[in-house]
Write a protein that holds these residues in place. Structure first.
Motif, short mmCIF file in Angstrom:
data_model
loop_
_atom_site.label_atom_id
_atom_site.label_comp_id
_atom_site.label_asym_id
_atom_site.label_seq_id
_atom_site.Cartn_x
_atom_site.Cartn_y
_atom_site.Cartn_z
N GLY A 49 -56.23 22.05 -66.53
CA GLY A 49 -54.91 21.75 -67.08
C GLY A 49 -54.97 21.01 -68.40
N TYR A 50 -56.16 20.55 -68.77
CA TYR A 50 -56.32 19.88 -70.04
C TYR A 50 -56.48 20.85 -71.19
CZ TYR A 50 -56.60 15.07 -68.47
OH TYR A 50 -56.30 13.83 -68.00
N VAL A 52 -54.99 22.06 -73.43
CA VAL A 52 -53.78 21.92 -74.25
C VAL A 52 -54.18 21.33 -75.58
CG1 VAL A 52 -52.23 21.65 -72.30
CG2 VAL A 52 -53.34 19.64 -73.25
N TRP A 159 -53.53 23.07 -61.28
CA TRP A 159 -53.74 23.10 -62.74
C TRP A 159 -52.76 22.17 -63.42
CZ3 TRP A 159 -50.87 24.19 -67.03
CH2 TRP A 159 -51.53 24.58 -68.20
N TYR A 160 -51.54 22.12 -62.88
CA TYR A 160 -50.49 21.34 -63.52
C TYR A 160 -50.73 19.83 -63.42
CZ TYR A 160 -47.70 25.51 -64.30
OH TYR A 160 -47.24 26.73 -64.74
N SER A 163 -52.27 19.17 -66.66
CA SER A 163 -51.32 19.28 -67.77
C SER A 163 -50.33 18.12 -67.76
CB SER A 163 -50.58 20.63 -67.70
OG SER A 163 -49.80 20.72 -66.53
N ALA A 167 -50.09 15.80 -70.85
CA ALA A 167 -48.80 15.74 -71.56
C ALA A 167 -48.30 14.31 -71.70
CB ALA A 167 -47.77 16.60 -70.82
N SER A 292 -46.97 27.34 -73.19
CA SER A 292 -48.18 26.60 -72.86
C SER A 292 -48.91 26.12 -74.10
CB SER A 292 -49.12 27.47 -72.01
OG SER A 292 -48.53 27.79 -70.78
N TYR A 293 -48.96 26.96 -75.15
CA TYR A 293 -49.75 26.63 -76.33
C TYR A 293 -48.92 26.44 -77.60
CZ TYR A 293 -53.78 27.85 -73.50
OH TYR A 293 -54.72 27.88 -72.50
N ASN A 314 -42.26 18.31 -73.13
CA ASN A 314 -43.47 18.89 -72.55
C ASN A 314 -43.85 18.15 -71.27
OD1 ASN A 314 -45.78 20.61 -72.43
ND2 ASN A 314 -47.01 18.97 -73.32
N GLN A 318 -43.95 19.84 -67.46
CA GLN A 318 -45.15 19.94 -66.64
C GLN A 318 -44.91 19.40 -65.22
OE1 GLN A 318 -47.37 21.86 -67.86
NE2 GLN A 318 -46.31 21.78 -69.83
#
Length: 543
Positions: A49-50, A52, A159-160, A163, A167, A292-293, A314, A318
């Motif tokens: 999840g990182y 990003v 995964w989140y 993130s 975030a 996401s990106y 963001n 998440q």
């Protein structure tokens, strides 16, 4: 035995009969202990999840910055399945955690954008050892039968967690005027691997891997302890053991090799791969890559340009994503995989249509700009509609594409091809990510809101494709045992043989030749535990 199941009938019904009268709540007794062990495997999914943007480079290098970790992943994928099948699930996880910690340390110490990008490539190349090292495979092969679907689905949903941490960490650290603004979030990426490094040896090995390696007694000891609370007379022990043994025997007799070629040589495996490859690409080509990106670019398009506002949105998104992904994961055995896939794609298509219309209305109202380049009297309702569409979209995306991408893949693959099939899936994911991360910023700059039309049409195609290819793996009376899902792809004959083995096991009739003495058992599980299992097990199970 009072729980014995008689021959005949649906194998799904046989398992249901074996579970009658049991307390199978996930938090109770020995099942609670087993699921606590599995939680360690779940939370470490947050490492991915990182993936990003922690360090915002110039626009010219944004595509490379986002794509480089996926490019590294393609380079590192092929070796992971071999380690997984040769060393076992636990040792490969341990090796992956060690290597990931080294990569994170180097990334955190980066002195330039170029060095940071190089470190992202390195982490991407090492990530397959973490992602394919056995986490989802071990969860699937270790979980209690009625918990397998939700737990494996929770793996990719976790995964989140990464993130969310990334975030909200960047929301707080972007104000730091020095390099620690990105070093702190980068450093936290190694936290899950630290947990694994310290605790992985407390997690049992996969019973299926042990049986495949001739370590039947160790496999039986694990099933007895974690699925049956140490009661070796429980018919569920024989039922599960015989199904595993028979499934492996059938794979060998059918000459189902463990090479990559075998994934594309039988009718059953072709059915599997046409779905696995499709959902791998669909999981990244459904428009989610824009948020996401490139959330900053999407928000720029509706007038939200403050970095503080963008990072705040963001962070909220998440948390919302994680909540909706959990809902999808916990309903897989109730709603069914097919229903969730079709509901997800239909909802995403409708959301993207709303997104497209609102973005077009906002763009039409924002043609006149002031001296600072900001729109004069823009259609704020249309901008809010885009925000709502983004949240609607992710709600539908997360009920299937997030939880089922990994769990559906590993549950429909036969044991000998499980790691390699998962590698093919991840290879397709990485390839689609690389394409998206280069194509999305270029297309968004050239087409603006019109780019969303392409995704709307594509998601409609996804719905049609999945309608004709996804096979439901939910049984009538509850989850099917992992081995018996084979009948849905390989035909009824193989399933009947596995079911017959399960029936014999449930009645306590295991062939003594099928249970071999495991060397090193006392060292792996403790002398007292092994003696307890051997002394109380029916004579058919003793070596």
């Amino acid at each position: 035995m009072e729980h014995a199941v008689h021959a005949g009938g649906d194998p799904n019904t046989q398992l249901a009969q074996l579970l009658v009268g049991r307390d199978t709540r996930w938090w109770r007794g020995h099942l609670g202990k087993l699921n606590l062990v599995i939680v360690l495997l779940l939370i470490t999914s947050m490492t991915n999840g990182y993936d990003v943007v922690l360090w915002l480079p110039s626009a010219s290098s944004l595509g490379l910055f986002n794509a480089i970790q996926s490019i590294g992943g393609i380079a590192g994928l092929p070796i992971a399945p071999y380690l997984n099948d040769y060393l076992g699930r636990r040792w490969t996880i341990f090796i992956g955690a060690c290597i990931m910690l080294i990569g994170v340390a180097i990334q955190t110490a980066a002195q330039s954008v170029g060095m940071f990008i190089g470190c992202r490539f390195l982490i991407g190349a090492l990530w397959p050892l973490v992602r394919l090292s056995g986490r989802p495979v071990l969860i699937t092969e270790l979980a209690f039968p009625t918990h397998r679907g939700p737990l494996t689905s929770l793996y990719n949903s976790s995964w989140y967690l990464g993130s969310i941490v990334a975030a909200w960490t960047t929301f707080g650290t972007f104000r730091i005027p020095n390099t620690w603004g990105w070093r702190i979030p980068s450093l936290l990426q190694g936290l899950p691997s630290i947990f694994q490094f310290c605790l992985i040896m407390f997690i049992p090995e996969s019973p299926r891997w042990l049986v495949d390696k001739g370590k039947d007694e160790q496999a039986i000891a694990i099933i007895t302890k974690y699925h049956c609370g140490g009661d070796s007379s429980d018919p569920l022990v024989e039922f599960e053991y015989n199904e595993i043994k028979e499934a492996l025997r059938i794979e060998k007799e059918a000459n189902r090799g463990s090479s990559y070629k075998a994934l594309f040589t039988t009718r059953g495996n072709l059915k599997r791969m046409r779905v696995i490859i499709a959902i791998a690409f669909f999981s990244q080509w459904s428009g989610n890559g824009i948020v996401s990106y490139y959330l900053n670019k999407a928000l720029d398009g509706i007038g939200i340009r403050s970095q503080g506002q963008q990072t705040l949105l963001n962070g909220i998104l998440q948390i919302y994503n994680y909540g909706t992904a959990i809902i999808g994961a916990l309903t897989v055995d109730k709603a069914g995989r097919r229903v969730l896939f079709l509901t997800s794609t239909a909802g995403m298509c409708a959301s993207y249509l709303m997104w497209t219309v609102c973005a077009a209305l906002y763009a039409q109202s924002a043609t006149n700009l002031d001296a600072n380049g900001d729109p004069i009297n823009p259609n704020k309702n249309a901008g809010n509609g885009v925000l709502a569409a983004i949240f609607f979209y992710y709600g539908f995306y997360n009920i299937a594409m997030s939880p089922l991408l990994v769990s559906y893949t590993v549950e429909i693959l036969p044991f000998r091809l499980r790691s390699k099939g998962l590698m093919i899936m991840q290879m397709c994911v990485n390839a689609s990510l690389v394409f998206n991360q280069y194509a999305n910023p270029i297309a968004m700059a050239a087409l603006e809101w019109k780019y969303y039309i392409i995704y709307t049409v594509w998601i409609a195609f996804e719905f049609v494709y999945l309608f004709f290819t996804v096979i439901e793996t939910k049984g009538k009376d509850g989850p099917l045992p992992l081995e018996e899902i084979a009948q849905l792809f390989d035909g009824k004959d193989s399933a009947d043989a596995i079911a017959a083995a399960g029936q014999a096991g449930a009645a306590g009739h295991i062939n003594p030749e099928d249970a071999t003495q495991a060397y090193g058992e006392e060292k792996a599980y403790g002398k007292d535990e092994v003696e307890h299992v051997d002394n109380n097990r029916p004579h058919e199970l003793r070596a």
